[in-house]
Design a protein around this motif. Structure first.
Motif, PDB file in Angstrom:
ATOM      1  N   ASN A 218      66.577  15.556  -7.831  1.00  0.00           N
ATOM      2  CA  ASN A 218      65.253  15.254  -8.386  1.00  0.00           C
ATOM      3  C   ASN A 218      64.856  16.254  -9.462  1.00  0.00           C
ATOM      4  OD1 ASN A 218      64.813  13.020  -6.659  1.00  0.00           O
ATOM      5  ND2 ASN A 218      64.183  14.409  -5.004  1.00  0.00           N
ATOM      6  N   GLY A 219      65.857  16.821 -10.148  1.00  0.00           N
ATOM      7  CA  GLY A 219      65.570  17.848 -11.149  1.00  0.00           C
ATOM      8  C   GLY A 219      64.666  17.355 -12.257  1.00  0.00           C
ATOM      9  N   LEU A 220      65.007  16.196 -12.860  1.00  0.00           N
ATOM     10  CA  LEU A 220      64.192  15.676 -13.958  1.00  0.00           C
ATOM     11  C   LEU A 220      62.803  15.268 -13.469  1.00  0.00           C
ATOM     12  CD1 LEU A 220      63.946  14.872 -16.895  1.00  0.00           C
ATOM     13  CD2 LEU A 220      64.931  12.643 -16.312  1.00  0.00           C
ATOM     14  N   LYS A 221      62.728  14.684 -12.286  1.00  0.00           N
ATOM     15  CA  LYS A 221      61.440  14.268 -11.736  1.00  0.00           C
ATOM     16  C   LYS A 221      60.520  15.471 -11.557  1.00  0.00           C
ATOM     17  CE  LYS A 221      59.422  11.844  -7.777  1.00  0.00           C
ATOM     18  NZ  LYS A 221      59.723  11.150  -6.497  1.00  0.00           N
ATOM     19  N   MET A 222      61.079  16.559 -11.052  1.00  0.00           N
ATOM     20  CA  MET A 222      60.277  17.762 -10.849  1.00  0.00           C
ATOM     21  C   MET A 222      59.791  18.322 -12.183  1.00  0.00           C
ATOM     22  SD  MET A 222      60.585  21.390 -11.036  1.00  0.00           S
ATOM     23  CE  MET A 222      62.314  21.793 -10.794  1.00  0.00           C
ATOM     24  N   LEU A 223      60.656  18.321 -13.182  1.00  0.00           N
ATOM     25  CA  LEU A 223      60.271  18.843 -14.493  1.00  0.00           C
ATOM     26  C   LEU A 223      59.189  17.981 -15.136  1.00  0.00           C
ATOM     27  CD1 LEU A 223      63.773  19.829 -15.948  1.00  0.00           C
ATOM     28  CD2 LEU A 223      61.999  21.377 -15.154  1.00  0.00           C
ATOM     29  N   MET A 224      59.364  16.659 -15.064  1.00  0.00           N
ATOM     30  CA  MET A 224      58.367  15.768 -15.662  1.00  0.00           C
ATOM     31  C   MET A 224      57.017  15.908 -14.966  1.00  0.00           C
ATOM     32  SD  MET A 224      59.723  14.157 -18.223  1.00  0.00           S
ATOM     33  CE  MET A 224      58.374  13.022 -18.441  1.00  0.00           C
ATOM     34  N   LYS A 225      57.035  16.038 -13.659  1.00  0.00           N
ATOM     35  CA  LYS A 225      55.785  16.181 -12.917  1.00  0.00           C
ATOM     36  C   LYS A 225      55.040  17.439 -13.345  1.00  0.00           C
ATOM     37  CE  LYS A 225      53.982  16.457  -8.192  1.00  0.00           C
ATOM     38  NZ  LYS A 225      54.332  16.469  -6.745  1.00  0.00           N
ATOM     39  N   ARG A 226      55.774  18.547 -13.468  1.00  0.00           N
ATOM     40  CA  ARG A 226      55.131  19.796 -13.873  1.00  0.00           C
ATOM     41  C   ARG A 226      54.662  19.720 -15.316  1.00  0.00           C
ATOM     42  NH1 ARG A 226      54.830  25.288 -12.789  1.00  0.00           N
ATOM     43  NH2 ARG A 226      54.647  26.549 -14.657  1.00  0.00           N
ATOM     44  N   GLY A 227      55.532  19.224 -16.200  1.00  0.00           N
ATOM     45  CA  GLY A 227      55.202  19.190 -17.619  1.00  0.00           C
ATOM     46  C   GLY A 227      54.000  18.324 -17.928  1.00  0.00           C
ATOM     47  N   LEU A 228      53.915  17.131 -17.305  1.00  0.00           N
ATOM     48  CA  LEU A 228      52.817  16.214 -17.591  1.00  0.00           C
ATOM     49  C   LEU A 228      51.527  16.637 -16.913  1.00  0.00           C
ATOM     50  CD1 LEU A 228      54.781  12.850 -17.288  1.00  0.00           C
ATOM     51  CD2 LEU A 228      54.008  13.966 -19.390  1.00  0.00           C
ATOM     52  N   LYS A 229      51.633  17.179 -15.704  1.00  0.00           N
ATOM     53  CA  LYS A 229      50.430  17.549 -14.965  1.00  0.00           C
ATOM     54  C   LYS A 229      49.773  18.793 -15.546  1.00  0.00           C
ATOM     55  CE  LYS A 229      48.752  18.502 -10.289  1.00  0.00           C
ATOM     56  NZ  LYS A 229      49.124  18.621  -8.852  1.00  0.00           N
ATOM     57  N   LEU A 230      50.590  19.793 -15.879  1.00  0.00           N
ATOM     58  CA  LEU A 230      50.051  21.067 -16.368  1.00  0.00           C
ATOM     59  C   LEU A 230      49.977  21.130 -17.893  1.00  0.00           C
ATOM     60  CD1 LEU A 230      51.949  23.520 -13.969  1.00  0.00           C
ATOM     61  CD2 LEU A 230      49.699  22.483 -13.657  1.00  0.00           C
ATOM     62  N   LYS A 231      50.438  20.046 -18.562  1.00  0.00           N
ATOM     63  CA  LYS A 231      50.493  20.048 -20.034  1.00  0.00           C
ATOM     64  C   LYS A 231      51.251  21.283 -20.529  1.00  0.00           C
ATOM     65  CE  LYS A 231      47.658  16.538 -19.765  1.00  0.00           C
ATOM     66  NZ  LYS A 231      48.140  15.153 -19.947  1.00  0.00           N
ATOM     67  N   ASP A 232      52.355  21.580 -19.866  1.00  0.00           N
ATOM     68  CA  ASP A 232      53.138  22.788 -20.137  1.00  0.00           C
ATOM     69  C   ASP A 232      54.072  22.535 -21.315  1.00  0.00           C
ATOM     70  OD1 ASP A 232      54.819  24.980 -20.137  1.00  0.00           O
ATOM     71  OD2 ASP A 232      54.791  25.182 -17.967  1.00  0.00           O
ATOM     72  N   VAL A 233      53.824  23.226 -22.412  1.00  0.00           N
ATOM     73  CA  VAL A 233      54.609  23.017 -23.634  1.00  0.00           C
ATOM     74  C   VAL A 233      56.063  23.417 -23.430  1.00  0.00           C
ATOM     75  CG1 VAL A 233      54.851  23.678 -26.055  1.00  0.00           C
ATOM     76  CG2 VAL A 233      52.579  23.339 -25.079  1.00  0.00           C
ATOM     77  N   LEU A 234      56.296  24.557 -22.778  1.00  0.00           N
ATOM     78  CA  LEU A 234      57.670  25.042 -22.633  1.00  0.00           C
ATOM     79  C   LEU A 234      58.484  24.148 -21.703  1.00  0.00           C
ATOM     80  CD1 LEU A 234      57.083  28.893 -22.456  1.00  0.00           C
ATOM     81  CD2 LEU A 234      57.819  27.530 -24.402  1.00  0.00           C
ATOM     82  N   THR A 235      57.848  23.645 -20.644  1.00  0.00           N
ATOM     83  CA  THR A 235      58.560  22.710 -19.776  1.00  0.00           C
ATOM     84  C   THR A 235      58.919  21.441 -20.541  1.00  0.00           C
ATOM     85  OG1 THR A 235      57.391  23.554 -17.832  1.00  0.00           O
ATOM     86  CG2 THR A 235      58.454  21.415 -17.616  1.00  0.00           C
TER      87      THR A 235
END
Length: 718
Positions: free
Chosen positions: A459-476
């Motif tokens: 679930n690597g990509l799922k975890m990254l997408m969840k963090r990136g979209l939820k936190l609006k994290d540019v680096l993620t």
């Protein structure tokens, strides 16, 4: 009278009187203070000469540890040492218990010890207490034989180890001069003597204000010579042992020589440690450090890395770390392949040595050539394994980040357990901010196709997408964008997230965040993806159109918009949709970008303009005309400039003096482009279409060699 007393003296009577007990200030040992009274008796038994001397005995307790039975050890000490009366057994037990507890607290202190701290070594023990008032007597011993010189130097060393005595010793030029002279003349005769005297000067070198006096006696240069000599001796010992080991007939001699070698090695490493400590202290002055470099200090230190003594290695690596901040020293380390020898030290159980080695490698990892040496030495798997150690994780990650900057080495990380550990660290961060070293390292690794596949496992990509979209994290999102650029199975995993990414462009978000989301979408060249539905549902066409206007956004965002247009235009229905929406009014800006200094921008704009030209005839003519101008700018400039010299160009004018090239746009003179042959005249558009066909390849016509033709020569009829 003296002769008479010597003849009359027949007997010597010794009397020992027990004194106090105390613990050693730095070691696991007890100190027994006692008084020795010696009386010379005459022939008749009458005392003739008597003398009393206060002495001390050090009882080392190497076996003392947490599992030691204190009562049993105390009885053993009392039984074996006649200087301790049996009545003092409770006191001995109390002192042993104190030593044991101090030992535990001492461990914590040792973990943070400075490389400039130097522990006492074997051979420093004395049966008397040094007294600053007897310094003249100690100096006189330096003029005796080697054993007395060693004794005198050791007594002075005991004084020098007390910082309160340094000022007074410094004023005694006779003592310091005698020590320097003995060291210069006799250091080859006795390792113990050389070690002790250098230790005295080391005590002075521990304080910056005394460096001038140490330099005055040229102790630093002498230490360099001593170290070089000892390293040569070490090589000779090694050669001799190898020769005896190869000869099976002298096996006993080899064993005997090996035992002797072990004893010599211990003393030699003590000498090297003291001498290098002194040099490290003196190297605070960059001018002194430069002198050391001129004497090849780096080569000497790198050669010493072959040793096994961990304390000596900590000192050597610390010295190299200090030197590595200067370019010349760093280059010397590259020439001597220091990285290969440092790789041997990883991993190790000695925490100080491990930490210092990693810090040195971090300094060296800023150099491209040294990073290559690190990879060749097999440091990637070693450092990846050390990521599990929290105390060393930060250093390891920084070194690996520097290595990952080079595209040649990115793929090597896929064959270690590095990426799974990094993904776990990202997951453990939750919604808290991530260390910049961690996410930067991951961004670099994601730029490699094989690494991207490992990142997406589970679930690597799922975890990254969840963090990136939820936190609006540019680096993620930047890491996700790097993953999305690779063709293959990883790209198809993004189909589930197209809607989430497209939705980010319709809200007021930070521009750098929108750039990463849009860039990820633009990378999704997936045949099964219905881009027409995405454009309609998320109303992306107005967004793309608005951001193509000059000055509407930063260049980075405009570039992603152009790439996005190129991606969706692969779908015929999407291309028609954008053409009908008026987005093709943007070609004027795209034409300007076609001449941008950035090669990628030129390439994307060129391909996009070809697609636009295919669907709009009017813009097609303008685009082809501009491309013609760009490819033939030199020729057009020559034609427009009619006066190339003072007399002009005669071939530009007819017999009647009228110029062949009339005023106006040269592209409006189609009769100049074609010869009046049997083929007849063709219009400009037809001929240009031969040069710029907007086919399905979306590009320009190229010759058989694959090189784009440069249109410069034309058939012109005069």
């Amino acid at each position: 009278m003296e002769k008479l007393q010597a003849e009359d003296a027949r007997y010597l009577k010794r009397k020992v009187k027990g004194g106090s007990l105390d613990v050693h200030p730095t070691e696991k040992a007890l100190i027994v203070q006692y008084e020795l009274e010696a009386t010379i008796l005459g022939e008749m038994g009458d005392p003739m000469v008597g003398e009393r001397k206060e002495c001390q005995k050090i009882i080392r307790l190497k076996s003392l540890n947490a599992n030691t039975d204190i009562a049993t050890l105390a009885r053993k000490v009392v039984e074996e040492c006649r200087l301790i009366h049996p009545s003092k057994l409770p006191e001995v037990e109390q002192l042993l218990f104190y030593l044991l507890n101090r030992k535990k607290s001492g461990n914590d202190k040792r973990e943070k010890h400075s490389p400039r701290d130097l522990a006492p070594f074997e051979g420093m023990e004395l049966d008397e207490e040094a007294n600053i008032n007897r310094i003249d007597h100690y100096v006189e011993l330096l003029y005796e034989d080697i054993p007395e010189k060693v004794r005198g130097a050791t007594l002075i060393l005991h004084l020098a180890r007390n910082p309160d005595n340094l000022e007074e010793l410094l004023q005694n030029e006779t003592a310091l001069g005698a020590l320097a002279r003995v060291l210069r003349e006799d250091w080859k005769q006795s390792v113990d003597l050389a070690t002790t005297i250098i230790y005295v000067f080391f005590c002075f070198s521990s304080f910056s204000q005394f460096h001038g006096q140490v330099t005055h006696y040229k102790i630093g240069a002498l230490c360099m010579n001593i170290i070089e000599h000892e390293l040569k001796r070490y090589d000779l010992w090694q050669d001799e042992l190898q020769k005896k080991a190869a000869n099976q007939n002298v096996k006993k001699e080899h064993e005997k020589a090996f035992k002797k070698y072990q004893g010599l090695l211990i003393k030699q490493e003590q000498l090297l440690q003291v001498a290098l400590h002194l040099l490290l202290n003196l190297a605070e002055d960059t001018r002194t450090e430069l002198k050391m470099r001129n004497k090849n200090i780096v080569h000497t230190l790198v050669k010493t890395l072959d040793r096994e003594d961990e304390e000596l290695l900590v000192l050597v690596v610390s010295f190299l770390k200090k030197l590595s901040i200067f370019l010349e020293n760093k280059n010397d380390m590259a020439e001597t392949y220091a990285v290969e020898k440092l790789a041997r030290l990883l991993p190790c159980k000695h925490e100080d040595l491990l930490n210092t080695t990693l810090r040195l490698l971090l300094n060296l990892s800023f150099d491209t050539g040294l990073r290559s040496q690190m990879v060749q030495a097999g440091l990637i798997p070693k450092l990846s394994a050390l990521l599990a150690d929290e105390s060393q994780r930060q250093l390891c990650m920084c070194i690996l980040y520097h290595i990952s900057v080079d595209d040649r080495f990115k793929s090597m990380f896929a064959y270690t357990d590095c990426i799974p550990q990094l993904m776990k660290m990202l997951f453990d961060c939750g919604e808290s901010p991530m260390d910049p070293e961690l996410i930067s390292f991951c961004i670099n690794l994601a730029a490699n196709k094989r690494n991207a596949q490992v990142i997406c496992e589970g679930n690597g990509l799922k975890m990254l997408m969840k963090r990136g979209l939820k936190l609006k994290d540019v680096l993620t999102m930047k890491m996700i964008r790097n993953v999305s650029q690779h063709d293959g199975p990883t790209k198809n995993l993004f189909i589930d997230y197209v809607g989430d990414l497209a939705a980010q462009t319709g809200v007021q978000e930070r521009e750098e965040y929108v750039i990463e989301c849009l860039g990820t979408l633009a990378n999704l060249t997936i045949p099964d993806l219905d881009w027409e539905l995405v454009l309609k549902e998320y109303n992306l066409v107005p967004f793309l159109k608005n951001h193509l206007k000059p000055g509407s956004a930063e260049d980075d965002l405009i570039l992603e918009v152009v790439i996005m247009i190129g991606t969706v235009s692969m779908d015929d229905s999407c291309a028609a949709m954008m053409a009908k929406s008026g987005i093709i009014s943007a070609p004027a800006y795209l034409i300007d970008l076609m001449h941008d200094k950035n090669a990628e921008i030129r390439k994307v704009c060129d391909n996009t303009l070809d697609i636009i030209a295919e669907y709009d005839e009017e813009w097609g003519r303008k685009i082809q005309s501009e491309k013609f101008r760009w490819h033939n700018s030199q020729w057009l400039e020559m034609v427009d400039n009619r006066a190339m010299g003072d007399d002009g160009e005669p071939f530009m004018y007819g017999d009647d003096g009228e110029p062949f090239m009339h005023n106006g746009d040269i592209l409006e003179r189609p009769d100049l482009f074609y010869s009046a042959g049997t083929e007849g005249s063709r219009n400009t558009q037809q001929r240009l279409n031969l040069f710029y066909s907007a086919g399905t390849a979306g590009g320009r016509q190229v010759g058989e060699s694959g090189v784009e033709p440069f249109f410069f020569t034309f058939n012109i009829t005069f």
